[in-house]
Design a protein around this motif. Sequence first.
Motif, PDB file in Angstrom:
ATOM      1  N   ALA A   1       0.827  -1.207   0.000  1.00  0.00           N
ATOM      2  CA  ALA A   1       0.000   0.000   0.000  1.00  0.00           C
ATOM      3  C   ALA A   1       0.861   1.257   0.000  1.00  0.00           C
ATOM      4  CB  ALA A   1      -0.932   0.000   1.210  1.00  0.00           C
ATOM      5  N   ALA A   2       1.962   1.242   0.768  1.00  0.00           N
ATOM      6  CA  ALA A   2       2.867   2.390   0.792  1.00  0.00           C
ATOM      7  C   ALA A   2       3.505   2.607  -0.583  1.00  0.00           C
ATOM      8  CB  ALA A   2       3.947   2.181   1.854  1.00  0.00           C
ATOM      9  N   TYR A   3       3.881   1.517  -1.234  1.00  0.00           N
ATOM     10  CA  TYR A   3       4.446   1.611  -2.591  1.00  0.00           C
ATOM     11  C   TYR A   3       3.416   2.178  -3.559  1.00  0.00           C
ATOM     12  CZ  TYR A   3       6.272   0.140  -7.130  1.00  0.00           C
ATOM     13  OH  TYR A   3       6.696   0.114  -8.428  1.00  0.00           O
ATOM     14  N   LEU A   4       2.172   1.721  -3.434  1.00  0.00           N
ATOM     15  CA  LEU A   4       1.105   2.206  -4.306  1.00  0.00           C
ATOM     16  C   LEU A   4       0.892   3.705  -4.135  1.00  0.00           C
ATOM     17  CD1 LEU A   4      -1.378   1.737  -6.182  1.00  0.00           C
ATOM     18  CD2 LEU A   4      -2.705   1.293  -4.114  1.00  0.00           C
ATOM     19  N   LEU A   5       0.852   4.170  -2.901  1.00  0.00           N
ATOM     20  CA  LEU A   5       0.570   5.580  -2.643  1.00  0.00           C
ATOM     21  C   LEU A   5       1.717   6.490  -3.047  1.00  0.00           C
ATOM     22  CD1 LEU A   5      -1.294   5.573   0.812  1.00  0.00           C
ATOM     23  CD2 LEU A   5      -2.244   6.101  -1.429  1.00  0.00           C
ATOM     24  N   ARG A   6       2.936   6.019  -2.883  1.00  0.00           N
ATOM     25  CA  ARG A   6       4.097   6.890  -3.084  1.00  0.00           C
ATOM     26  C   ARG A   6       4.756   6.743  -4.444  1.00  0.00           C
ATOM     27  NH1 ARG A   6       3.663  11.008   0.378  1.00  0.00           N
ATOM     28  NH2 ARG A   6       3.154  10.270   2.484  1.00  0.00           N
ATOM     29  N   ARG A   7       4.601   5.588  -5.073  1.00  0.00           N
ATOM     30  CA  ARG A   7       5.375   5.325  -6.292  1.00  0.00           C
ATOM     31  C   ARG A   7       4.536   5.093  -7.540  1.00  0.00           C
ATOM     32  NH1 ARG A   7      10.271   7.265  -5.021  1.00  0.00           N
ATOM     33  NH2 ARG A   7      10.977   6.454  -3.010  1.00  0.00           N
ATOM     34  N   ARG A   8       3.254   4.913  -7.402  1.00  0.00           N
ATOM     35  CA  ARG A   8       2.419   4.609  -8.559  1.00  0.00           C
ATOM     36  C   ARG A   8       1.490   5.784  -8.891  1.00  0.00           C
ATOM     37  NH1 ARG A   8       4.955   1.424 -11.234  1.00  0.00           N
ATOM     38  NH2 ARG A   8       3.068   1.070 -12.480  1.00  0.00           N
ATOM     39  N   GLY A   9       1.034   5.805 -10.124  1.00  0.00           N
ATOM     40  CA  GLY A   9       0.175   6.889 -10.567  1.00  0.00           C
ATOM     41  C   GLY A   9      -1.125   6.979  -9.794  1.00  0.00           C
ATOM     42  N   LEU A  10      -1.720   5.833  -9.472  1.00  0.00           N
ATOM     43  CA  LEU A  10      -2.960   5.839  -8.712  1.00  0.00           C
ATOM     44  C   LEU A  10      -2.771   6.517  -7.365  1.00  0.00           C
ATOM     45  CD1 LEU A  10      -5.890   5.038  -8.221  1.00  0.00           C
ATOM     46  CD2 LEU A  10      -5.085   2.780  -7.465  1.00  0.00           C
ATOM     47  N   GLY A  11      -1.648   6.246  -6.718  1.00  0.00           N
ATOM     48  CA  GLY A  11      -1.378   6.868  -5.421  1.00  0.00           C
ATOM     49  C   GLY A  11      -1.275   8.376  -5.534  1.00  0.00           C
ATOM     50  N   ARG A  12      -0.572   8.855  -6.564  1.00  0.00           N
ATOM     51  CA  ARG A  12      -0.459  10.303  -6.759  1.00  0.00           C
ATOM     52  C   ARG A  12      -1.817  10.927  -7.063  1.00  0.00           C
ATOM     53  NH1 ARG A  12       4.425   8.495  -9.169  1.00  0.00           N
ATOM     54  NH2 ARG A  12       3.465   8.348 -11.236  1.00  0.00           N
ATOM     55  N   HIS A  13      -2.649  10.199  -7.803  1.00  0.00           N
ATOM     56  CA  HIS A  13      -3.990  10.702  -8.094  1.00  0.00           C
ATOM     57  C   HIS A  13      -4.848  10.750  -6.833  1.00  0.00           C
ATOM     58  CE1 HIS A  13      -3.699   9.483 -12.627  1.00  0.00           C
ATOM     59  NE2 HIS A  13      -2.886  10.462 -12.289  1.00  0.00           N
ATOM     60  N   ILE A  14      -4.660   9.773  -5.937  1.00  0.00           N
ATOM     61  CA  ILE A  14      -5.404   9.771  -4.666  1.00  0.00           C
ATOM     62  C   ILE A  14      -5.061  11.011  -3.856  1.00  0.00           C
ATOM     63  CG2 ILE A  14      -5.539   8.634  -2.404  1.00  0.00           C
ATOM     64  CD1 ILE A  14      -5.464   5.949  -3.886  1.00  0.00           C
ATOM     65  N   TYR A  15      -3.767  11.338  -3.752  1.00  0.00           N
ATOM     66  CA  TYR A  15      -3.354  12.538  -3.015  1.00  0.00           C
ATOM     67  C   TYR A  15      -3.862  13.804  -3.709  1.00  0.00           C
ATOM     68  CZ  TYR A  15      -0.222  10.191   0.283  1.00  0.00           C
ATOM     69  OH  TYR A  15       0.274   9.415   1.294  1.00  0.00           O
ATOM     70  N   ALA A  16      -3.760  13.837  -5.033  1.00  0.00           N
ATOM     71  CA  ALA A  16      -4.202  15.018  -5.779  1.00  0.00           C
ATOM     72  C   ALA A  16      -5.700  15.244  -5.614  1.00  0.00           C
ATOM     73  CB  ALA A  16      -3.848  14.867  -7.254  1.00  0.00           C
ATOM     74  N   THR A  17      -6.478  14.171  -5.643  1.00  0.00           N
ATOM     75  CA  THR A  17      -7.936  14.285  -5.493  1.00  0.00           C
ATOM     76  C   THR A  17      -8.293  14.842  -4.121  1.00  0.00           C
ATOM     77  OG1 THR A  17      -8.323  12.448  -7.029  1.00  0.00           O
ATOM     78  CG2 THR A  17     -10.095  12.983  -5.487  1.00  0.00           C
ATOM     79  N   GLY A  18      -7.627  14.359  -3.099  1.00  0.00           N
ATOM     80  CA  GLY A  18      -7.924  14.835  -1.750  1.00  0.00           C
ATOM     81  C   GLY A  18      -7.425  16.233  -1.488  1.00  0.00           C
ATOM     82  N   SER A  19      -6.319  16.634  -2.118  1.00  0.00           N
ATOM     83  CA  SER A  19      -5.762  17.971  -1.898  1.00  0.00           C
ATOM     84  C   SER A  19      -6.634  19.046  -2.522  1.00  0.00           C
ATOM     85  CB  SER A  19      -4.343  18.049  -2.480  1.00  0.00           C
ATOM     86  OG  SER A  19      -3.483  17.161  -1.799  1.00  0.00           O
ATOM     87  N   ASN A  20      -7.014  18.835  -3.789  1.00  0.00           N
ATOM     88  CA  ASN A  20      -7.850  19.802  -4.490  1.00  0.00           C
ATOM     89  C   ASN A  20      -8.516  19.082  -5.650  1.00  0.00           C
ATOM     90  OD1 ASN A  20      -8.921  21.911  -6.130  1.00  0.00           O
ATOM     91  ND2 ASN A  20      -7.468  23.362  -5.239  1.00  0.00           N
ATOM     92  N   GLU A  21      -9.757  18.686  -5.440  1.00  0.00           N
ATOM     93  CA  GLU A  21     -10.437  17.851  -6.434  1.00  0.00           C
ATOM     94  C   GLU A  21     -10.574  18.554  -7.779  1.00  0.00           C
ATOM     95  OE1 GLU A  21     -14.865  15.856  -6.918  1.00  0.00           O
ATOM     96  OE2 GLU A  21     -13.881  15.802  -4.942  1.00  0.00           O
ATOM     97  N   GLU A  22     -10.925  19.834  -7.758  1.00  0.00           N
ATOM     98  CA  GLU A  22     -11.120  20.557  -9.016  1.00  0.00           C
ATOM     99  C   GLU A  22      -9.801  20.732  -9.762  1.00  0.00           C
ATOM    100  OE1 GLU A  22     -13.124  22.167 -12.084  1.00  0.00           O
ATOM    101  OE2 GLU A  22     -13.931  21.141 -10.311  1.00  0.00           O
ATOM    102  N   ALA A  23      -8.732  21.056  -9.037  1.00  0.00           N
ATOM    103  CA  ALA A  23      -7.421  21.191  -9.672  1.00  0.00           C
ATOM    104  C   ALA A  23      -6.962  19.864 -10.256  1.00  0.00           C
ATOM    105  CB  ALA A  23      -6.399  21.703  -8.656  1.00  0.00           C
ATOM    106  N   ALA A  24      -7.226  18.777  -9.534  1.00  0.00           N
ATOM    107  CA  ALA A  24      -6.853  17.455 -10.035  1.00  0.00           C
ATOM    108  C   ALA A  24      -7.612  17.133 -11.317  1.00  0.00           C
ATOM    109  CB  ALA A  24      -7.136  16.398  -8.968  1.00  0.00           C
ATOM    110  N   ARG A  25      -8.905  17.471 -11.352  1.00  0.00           N
ATOM    111  CA  ARG A  25      -9.717  17.210 -12.549  1.00  0.00           C
ATOM    112  C   ARG A  25      -9.189  18.013 -13.734  1.00  0.00           C
ATOM    113  NH1 ARG A  25     -14.152  17.940 -10.380  1.00  0.00           N
ATOM    114  NH2 ARG A  25     -14.926  15.810 -10.172  1.00  0.00           N
ATOM    115  N   LEU A  26      -8.850  19.279 -13.508  1.00  0.00           N
ATOM    116  CA  LEU A  26      -8.333  20.128 -14.586  1.00  0.00           C
ATOM    117  C   LEU A  26      -6.958  19.664 -15.056  1.00  0.00           C
ATOM    118  CD1 LEU A  26      -9.415  23.643 -13.242  1.00  0.00           C
ATOM    119  CD2 LEU A  26     -10.469  22.321 -15.096  1.00  0.00           C
TER     120      LEU A  26
END
Length: 340
Positions: free
Chosen positions: A203-228
């Motif tokens: 799970a740590a590898y997924l969150l820190r090293r994979r695209g899905l993990g970066r998208h999870i952080y981006a979605t939670g940080s600013n959903e609209e910015a992540a969508r754009l």
Amino acid sequence: MSVATQEARPTGGIRRINAQTFHQLSALATLALLVGVFAFGNAAFLSVNNGLTVLLQTSVIGLLGIGMTMVIITGGIDLSVGSVLALAGTCTGLMVKAGVPVAPAMAAGIVVGAFCGLLNGLVITKMKITPFVATLGMMMIARGTALQLTGAAPISQLGETFGILGNGALFRSVEKLPNGLSKVIFPGIPYPAILLLFVAIGAAYLLRRRGLGRHIYATGSNEEAARLSGVNVDRTKIAAYVLSGALAGLAGNVLMSRLVTAQPNEGVMYELDAIASAVIGGASLMGGVGGISGTMIGAFIIGVLRNGLNMAGVSAFIQQIIIGFVVILAVFIDQLRSRR
């Protein structure tokens, strides 16, 4: 503003990393303090057997906490994990009782959990229902389904093989005595603890090293910015809830295997332990912040607290009160951090 632009800001990133590291170090210091207090009150607390018991008890909380962390980072919440745990474990038990081999039955139980997570994600993203209400509904649906499938009765006589995952241990050493009895030299490392370690690393590898993990952080940080920025926000949220459900199904297999009985009433209030583990470990209920290492520390704080209170003879009712105060305190600290 793109996600890449946000990540390029060194000052904000350093502040976030420093704050998160400080929070994890504080949680680690709290864990060490709890261990010291309970060890001072009872010398048996630091024994090998009790340490392995804590590992075993924490494994279920840890598995649920990992899935909860991913959901919380997206800015959501999953109140259904305790009921999904019971439903998945019950489905596994029913299949084993019907003659299905244990491994495929447990795999099917994980699929049941993932399906519940998928339904949560679809309801939240497509029907635009808030995560609190959507997962509250799933909590009742999953619990009611588990009770209906079993008639609210436990499923027993599942065989020794069913109990290997929950009760087996690596490097267990047993000596045969002259009188024919067995003496345990070393109880071994419980399989659930080893499973938790591998899941946490993955799970740590997924969150820190994979695209899905970066998208999870981006979605939670600013959903609209992540969508754009091109992130498929709906798909990311659905993936987080599917992972949470799958890990709840895995935790259900571990717990039912420990009991060697499928109990449809198990997992009540486990969602609060999972939320507490994530928040104590540094995950923010506002989204965008959290990590697996912090959640593991939080899970062990909950596990050590329950174990130490049990050894001190504190009643289960008082333990609920104490854990409730811990949850409120953790959320309060999270809100103070968010305001800063």
